[in-house]
Design a protein around this motif. Structure first.
Motif, PDB file in Angstrom:
ATOM      1  N   UNK A 133       0.852  -1.057  -0.110  1.00 16.04           N
ATOM      2  CA  UNK A 133      -0.173   0.122   0.083  1.00 16.04           C
ATOM      3  C   UNK A 133       0.757   1.270   0.109  1.00 16.04           C
ATOM      4  N   UNK A 134       0.681   1.914  -1.118  1.00 19.62           N
ATOM      5  CA  UNK A 134       1.687   3.216  -1.167  1.00 19.62           C
ATOM      6  C   UNK A 134       1.110   4.277  -0.637  1.00 19.62           C
ATOM      7  N   UNK A 135       1.869   5.174  -0.118  1.00 17.47           N
ATOM      8  CA  UNK A 135       1.577   6.352   0.732  1.00 17.47           C
ATOM      9  C   UNK A 135       1.619   7.636  -0.245  1.00 17.47           C
ATOM     10  N   UNK A 136       0.777   8.385  -0.424  1.00 15.56           N
ATOM     11  CA  UNK A 136       1.002   9.484  -1.470  1.00 15.56           C
ATOM     12  C   UNK A 136       0.941  10.720  -0.474  1.00 15.56           C
ATOM     13  N   UNK A 137       1.912  11.260   0.055  1.00 18.98           N
ATOM     14  CA  UNK A 137       2.254  12.311   0.853  1.00 18.98           C
ATOM     15  C   UNK A 137       1.609  13.684   0.516  1.00 18.98           C
ATOM     16  N   UNK A 138       1.916  13.783  -0.692  1.00 21.66           N
ATOM     17  CA  UNK A 138       1.653  15.032  -1.672  1.00 21.66           C
ATOM     18  C   UNK A 138       0.085  15.182  -1.437  1.00 21.66           C
ATOM     19  N   UNK A 139      -0.589  14.248  -1.496  1.00 22.18           N
ATOM     20  CA  UNK A 139      -2.018  14.018  -1.551  1.00 22.18           C
ATOM     21  C   UNK A 139      -2.637  13.962   0.058  1.00 22.18           C
ATOM     22  N   UNK A 140      -1.937  14.310   0.914  1.00 21.70           N
ATOM     23  CA  UNK A 140      -2.404  13.964   2.449  1.00 21.70           C
ATOM     24  C   UNK A 140      -3.695  14.925   2.724  1.00 21.70           C
ATOM     25  N   UNK A 141      -3.893  16.074   1.933  1.00 17.50           N
ATOM     26  CA  UNK A 141      -4.953  16.796   2.185  1.00 17.50           C
ATOM     27  C   UNK A 141      -6.209  16.294   1.376  1.00 17.50           C
ATOM     28  N   UNK A 142      -6.235  15.311   0.536  1.00 20.17           N
ATOM     29  CA  UNK A 142      -7.224  14.856  -0.179  1.00 20.17           C
ATOM     30  C   UNK A 142      -8.136  14.149   0.729  1.00 20.17           C
ATOM     31  N   UNK A 143      -9.759  14.179   0.308  1.00 20.20           N
ATOM     32  CA  UNK A 143     -10.652  13.752   0.965  1.00 20.20           C
ATOM     33  C   UNK A 143     -10.891  12.004   0.996  1.00 20.20           C
ATOM     34  N   UNK A 144     -10.662  11.498   0.058  1.00 24.59           N
ATOM     35  CA  UNK A 144     -10.622   9.985  -0.051  1.00 24.59           C
ATOM     36  C   UNK A 144      -9.653   9.101   0.228  1.00 24.59           C
ATOM     37  N   UNK A 145      -9.500   8.076   1.029  1.00 20.38           N
ATOM     38  CA  UNK A 145      -8.676   7.211   1.467  1.00 20.38           C
ATOM     39  C   UNK A 145      -7.894   6.648   0.323  1.00 20.38           C
ATOM     40  N   UNK A 146      -8.661   6.648  -0.609  1.00 18.63           N
ATOM     41  CA  UNK A 146      -8.331   5.812  -1.914  1.00 18.63           C
ATOM     42  C   UNK A 146      -7.108   6.678  -2.672  1.00 18.63           C
ATOM     43  N   UNK A 147      -7.266   8.141  -2.525  1.00 26.61           N
ATOM     44  CA  UNK A 147      -6.244   8.954  -3.117  1.00 26.61           C
ATOM     45  C   UNK A 147      -5.076   9.016  -2.127  1.00 26.61           C
ATOM     46  N   UNK A 500     -12.956  13.089   8.692  1.00 23.21           N
ATOM     47  CA  UNK A 500     -12.225  12.180   7.560  1.00 23.21           C
ATOM     48  C   UNK A 500     -13.006  10.982   7.120  1.00 23.21           C
ATOM     49  N   UNK A 501     -13.327  10.294   8.162  1.00 24.81           N
ATOM     50  CA  UNK A 501     -14.019   9.020   8.147  1.00 24.81           C
ATOM     51  C   UNK A 501     -15.383   9.191   7.426  1.00 24.81           C
ATOM     52  N   UNK A 502     -16.008  10.126   7.830  1.00 28.89           N
ATOM     53  CA  UNK A 502     -17.556  10.459   7.153  1.00 28.89           C
ATOM     54  C   UNK A 502     -17.472  11.027   6.029  1.00 28.89           C
ATOM     55  N   UNK A 503     -16.225  11.202   5.351  1.00 27.74           N
ATOM     56  CA  UNK A 503     -16.035  11.518   4.036  1.00 27.74           C
ATOM     57  C   UNK A 503     -16.103  10.403   3.095  1.00 27.74           C
ATOM     58  N   UNK A 504     -15.829   9.157   3.348  1.00 31.53           N
ATOM     59  CA  UNK A 504     -15.548   8.030   2.774  1.00 31.53           C
ATOM     60  C   UNK A 504     -16.937   7.213   2.320  1.00 31.53           C
ATOM     61  N   UNK A 506     -19.898   4.567   1.812  1.00 32.51           N
ATOM     62  CA  UNK A 506     -20.306   3.784   2.887  1.00 32.51           C
ATOM     63  C   UNK A 506     -19.980   2.512   3.170  1.00 32.51           C
ATOM     64  N   UNK A 507     -19.403   1.624   2.166  1.00 35.77           N
ATOM     65  CA  UNK A 507     -18.698   0.420   2.249  1.00 35.77           C
ATOM     66  C   UNK A 507     -17.589   0.433   2.834  1.00 35.77           C
ATOM     67  N   UNK A 508     -16.716   1.451   2.750  1.00 36.06           N
ATOM     68  CA  UNK A 508     -15.320   1.732   3.496  1.00 36.06           C
ATOM     69  C   UNK A 508     -15.583   2.343   4.798  1.00 36.06           C
ATOM     70  N   UNK A 509     -16.632   2.622   5.062  1.00 39.54           N
ATOM     71  CA  UNK A 509     -17.092   3.233   6.534  1.00 39.54           C
ATOM     72  C   UNK A 509     -17.507   1.813   7.373  1.00 39.54           C
ATOM     73  N   UNK A 510     -18.211   1.174   6.513  1.00 43.09           N
ATOM     74  CA  UNK A 510     -18.541  -0.216   7.301  1.00 43.09           C
ATOM     75  C   UNK A 510     -17.440  -0.954   7.767  1.00 43.09           C
ATOM     76  N   UNK A 511     -16.332  -0.944   6.797  1.00 42.82           N
ATOM     77  CA  UNK A 511     -15.200  -1.952   7.119  1.00 42.82           C
ATOM     78  C   UNK A 511     -14.419  -1.123   8.234  1.00 42.82           C
TER      79      UNK A 511
END
Length: 831
Positions: A133-147, A500-504, A506-511
């Motif tokens: 799982x790669x970390x994208x530090x430059x996108x630390x302000x993005x809303x989605x965990x996928x980004x 940040x959690x509420x921005x994800x 529904x499926x990811x929130x459940x996990x």
């Protein structure tokens, strides 16, 4: 930027029988378990017992010491990707795999192993499972965990049928052999050994890395800086139920310091050889040393165009034919002369930096996987940029002197060898560093996430939040992040984490639903203003678990039922029908779906009783809702949790018709009072006030008045909240060094500290409770117990139940606690 959090040392004796092993090795798992070695001398000091010590960073004094039964010194320790198994290898060619006994962090046993008789092992690694799982530090302000965090395409070292990765390990021996051991599904070990190349030579140092294509790269050195550092590609396969190893020679390199005329003979020995990361075979770190000093070089493997002779350049190339390419090692950076390096620790965060990223990386104020640690013989530790090797932070131990104090350095060298780290490991977020020195003492250091830059509070919060999110997604333990959380940060961190959690989706929130609750609980424990909410978060974890367990027992009456399960239909009907009469809600359900065996219903009574007691406690505390320090306060505004309790009340009511003795027991002042109907009516009224999270309303005065009367109608129970954890993290907030001793809890060392919330702490001699089974154990439990390494939850080690439904409940917590923490066997002092 670096400071000591705590030190832990062995009990001082006239003749200490604990001494550091040579070489000393340590390893840090993603569950924040640390393993390290010492040698145990007997009284005659003739024979040595090679010991492995395993401890949890939250309870470092509770060390579990294993007589490894290795006949020779231990050369390697390696954790697997899950942090639950440990490999140890020795100088006699033996590899042992250690697993948790009964899933206890302080109980280990040797299960399987392999052997290359009489051939010392110099490097060891688990095979790669293909998860990266790669970390994208430059996108630390993005809303989605996928980004922010993305799955990298990475092939396992070996796959079974269907693409499942095969477990096993690979080791390199001193005579140039590579041995691979595969763990078959039936528990057997399949081992094969092959020479790295036809012309075998001595291997003093080696390291192992993995490529995205599923291959393995091995780097070796004979220890002399005048010899080349060799690289080999290793491919592992299974053919006809046998393990097959194929090797191929890759381009080698000579250290720059040996080709420089001014330094040609200055550094005769290569003392450290490391790939920058296990899954980064293109970058390698080399350290060459003499008796007094060292030099460190960072190299990178590149593809370059093959130079073509002028004669052939004039000929027009064939259409579609590309320029031939070759692989070549190029030096990225090198240090000036340094003090002699004693240990190296590399970051574990999967951040890929290419050569073109050097300037960007140097300008970045936050990049948690950017620095590697170098320990020196003068006792100091430097964090340096892993590509440019520029110093980013420094730490000077008690024995080390700052460079300006030249006289002190001369006195120190004359006095004898200084205390320095012989083995080091960075945590999985690079925010902490553990070092074992030449006296066997363990030191835990904090490393600032800013890496030498001055940051304001908001920027620090953002950095810690980013790493907490990473741990939430990966499932790694986040103890090392808590080292940096100050009490003033807790409220903001909890709120930001929830946002940040509420921005994800529904499926990811459940996990991640339970993991974020556990994370909030561990944060709230760090501030006296929020410590009461720790109880609420653990009660919520318990409620979610009970709800899913009880709903899973419901069975559809007919096989050809609609898509929705009985539990889903229960939730849907209870949310639609807002009637305050429990019997009117119950009429709308298919009661045949709730039919269970009488013994099953009776075995669940303890869990049912907790639900009934919790509802009564919450309603009775409603008139005092203005006091946030009272446990249960947050539930009074939590529509989802109140709705869950309402559903469970309906289920319990139906089961009570089948088996009245399974109902919760209330002590009422009137024999004719229907306690469940009364509580359901009040609970529904409260739920209606806050079911809409966007537009909650205040409870009306009638509801509050009715709740005020509850203590005169029913006996309000004293709920057993979780005890205050006896861990070290809450004692580290003052940023003062805590001194510990192996085998002795901090209280026995005279630590003057009191629990931050005395109301929740149990007095000695009070009855104790099994927090998972809700069983009373008495003031002095006779049953062997285990507790959570994080939240302090206590439960009986062996199950006293035989009912299937209760076993299903207990199996949820066999490996982990409610909060995700590991179990440890309780000391005898508990009883």
């Amino acid at each position: 930027m670096m400071d000591l959090a705590y030190v832990c040392e062995w009990e001082k004796r006239p003749k200490s029988n604990h001494c550091p092993s040579i070489p000393l090795v340590c390893a840090w798992s993603c569950r924040n378990l640390i393993a390290f070695t010492t040698d145990l001398k007997n009284e005659e000091e003739k024979d040595l017992t090679h010991m492995i010590h395993i401890l949890d960073t939250e309870h470092p004094w509770d060390v579990y010491s294993i007589n490894s039964e290795h006949n020779e010194m231990i050369t390697c320790l390696e954790w697997d990707q899950s942090g639950s198994r440990l490999l140890s290898a020795d100088a006699d060619g033996h590899v042992k795999c250690w697993s948790m006994s009964d899933h206890l962090a302080n109980s280990w046993e040797n299960t399987v192993g392999s052997m290359v008789e009489g051939d010392p092992i110099v490097s060891l690694s688990w095979l790669h499972n293909g998860v990266k799982l790669a970390l994208h530090v430059e996108k630390s302000g993005a809303s989605s965990f996928g980004d922010k965090f993305s799955r990298v395409k990475f092939s396992p070292s070996l796959t079974l049928f269907g693409g499942k990765p095969m477990e096993g390990w690979i080791a390199v021996t001193i005579s140039g052999l590579v041995t691979v051991s595969l763990l078959k599904p039936n528990g057997q070990v399949l081992t094969s050994t092959e020479s790295l190349c036809r012309l075998r030579c001595r291997v003093a140092l080696a390291d192992i890395a993995f490529t995205g294509g599923g291959n393995i790269v091995v780097a070796t050195s004979d220890g002399s800086s005048t010899s080349p550092v060799q690289f080999y590609k290793v491919c592992v396969s299974v053919v006809n139920e046998k393990c097959r190893i194929d090797t191929e020679i890759l381009p080698s390199l000579f250290m720059r310091c040996t080709t420089d005329p001014a330094r040609k003979d200055k550094y005769p020995a290569i003392t450290h050889l490391k790939f920058l990361a296990r899954d980064m075979s293109e970058q390698v770190l080399l350290c060459a040393s003499n008796q007094m000093s060292s030099i460190v070089e960072c190299w990178s493997l590149r593809k370059e165009g093959l130079p073509v002779n002028n004669i052939f350049q004039q000929i027009s190339p064939v259409v579609g034919e590309k320029q031939p390419m070759i692989l070549k090692w190029r030096i990225l950076s090198a240090t000036n002369d340094l003090d002699r390096v004693s240990a190296v620790a590399l970051p574990k965060l999967p951040i890929s930096l290419t050569n073109t990223d050097l300037k960007v990386a140097n300008d970045t104020k936050f990049c948690p996987g950017l620095g590697l640690a170098l320990a020196f013989h003068d006792g100091s530790v430097h964090i340096v940029h892993r590509l440019s090797l520029q110093t980013m932070a420094m730490f000077y131990g008690s024995s080390s002197q700052r460079p300006v104090d030249e006289q002190a350095i001369k006195r120190q060298r004359a006095a004898g060898p200084s205390i320095h780290f012989k083995a080091m490991q960075l945590s999985w977020t690079s925010l902490a560093l553990v070092g074992i020195d030449n006296h066997g003492k363990l030191s835990m250091l904090r490393i600032s996430p800013s890496m030498g830059h001055a940051l304001d509070m908001n920027m620090s919060l953002r950095h810690l939040l980013f790493l907490l999110e990473y741990c939430m997604v990966t499932g790694y333990d986040w103890w090392d992040i808590l080292l940096h959380v100050q009490p003033s940060m807790v409220q903001n961190l909890v709120e930001k984490l929830h946002e940040e959690y509420m921005r994800q989706n529904a499926a990811l929130q459940q996990v991640l639903s339970t993991r974020i609750v556990a994370m909030k609980a561990s944060l709230c424990k760090l501030s006296s203003c929020t410590v009461a909410r720790v109880c609420d978060y653990h009660a919520k974890l318990f409620l979610i678990a009970i709800s899913s367990t009880l709903k899973s027992l419901l069975r559809p009456h007919f096989l050809n039922t609609p898509d929705k399960s009985p539990g889903d239909r229960l939730t849907e009907i209870c949310s639609k029908i807002t009637d305050v009469d429990i019997d009117k809600v119950m009429i709308n359900l298919k009661t045949e779906e709730f039919v269970l065996e009488m013994t099953t219903l009776q075995s669940l009574q303890q869990l049912i009783q907790w639900v009934g007691d919790f509802v009564l406690y919450l309603l009775a505390s409603l008139p005092n809702q203005g006091s946030p320090v009272r446990p249960g306060h947050s539930f009074l505004r939590d529509g989802a949790s109140l709705g869950m309790l309402r559903e469970l009340m309906v289920v319990i009511r139906i089961w009570g018709l089948l088996k009245p003795s399974c109902l919760p027991i209330y002590t009422a002042t009137s024999d004719t009072q229907d306690s469940m109907s009364l509580l359901f009516r009040l609970l529904t009224k409260l739920w209606l006030c806050c079911r809409d999270e966007n537009h909650p309303s205040e409870p009306d005065e009638t509801l509050i008045d009715e709740c005020c009367l509850l203590p005169s109608q029913l006996l309000i129970p004293n709920l057993d909240w979780l005890p205050i954890s006896d861990g070290i993290i809450s004692k580290l907030q003052s940023k003062q060094l805590v001194r510990l001793q192996f085998g002795k809890a901090p209280g026995l060392l005279g630590y003057a500290g009191t629990p931050p919330f005395d109301v929740l702490a149990r007095a000695p001699g009070q009855p104790k409770i099994d927090h998972l089974r809700r069983l009373h154990l008495g003031a002095y439990p006779t049953e062997e117990c285990k507790s959570c390494t994080r939240c302090g939850c206590v439960t009986v080690l062996r199950s006293p139940h035989k009912a299937t439904a209760v076993k299903q409940w207990e199996q949820r917590w066999t490996k982990n606690c409610l909060c995700g923490g590991l179990w440890r066997r309780m000391p005898a002092s508990y009883s």
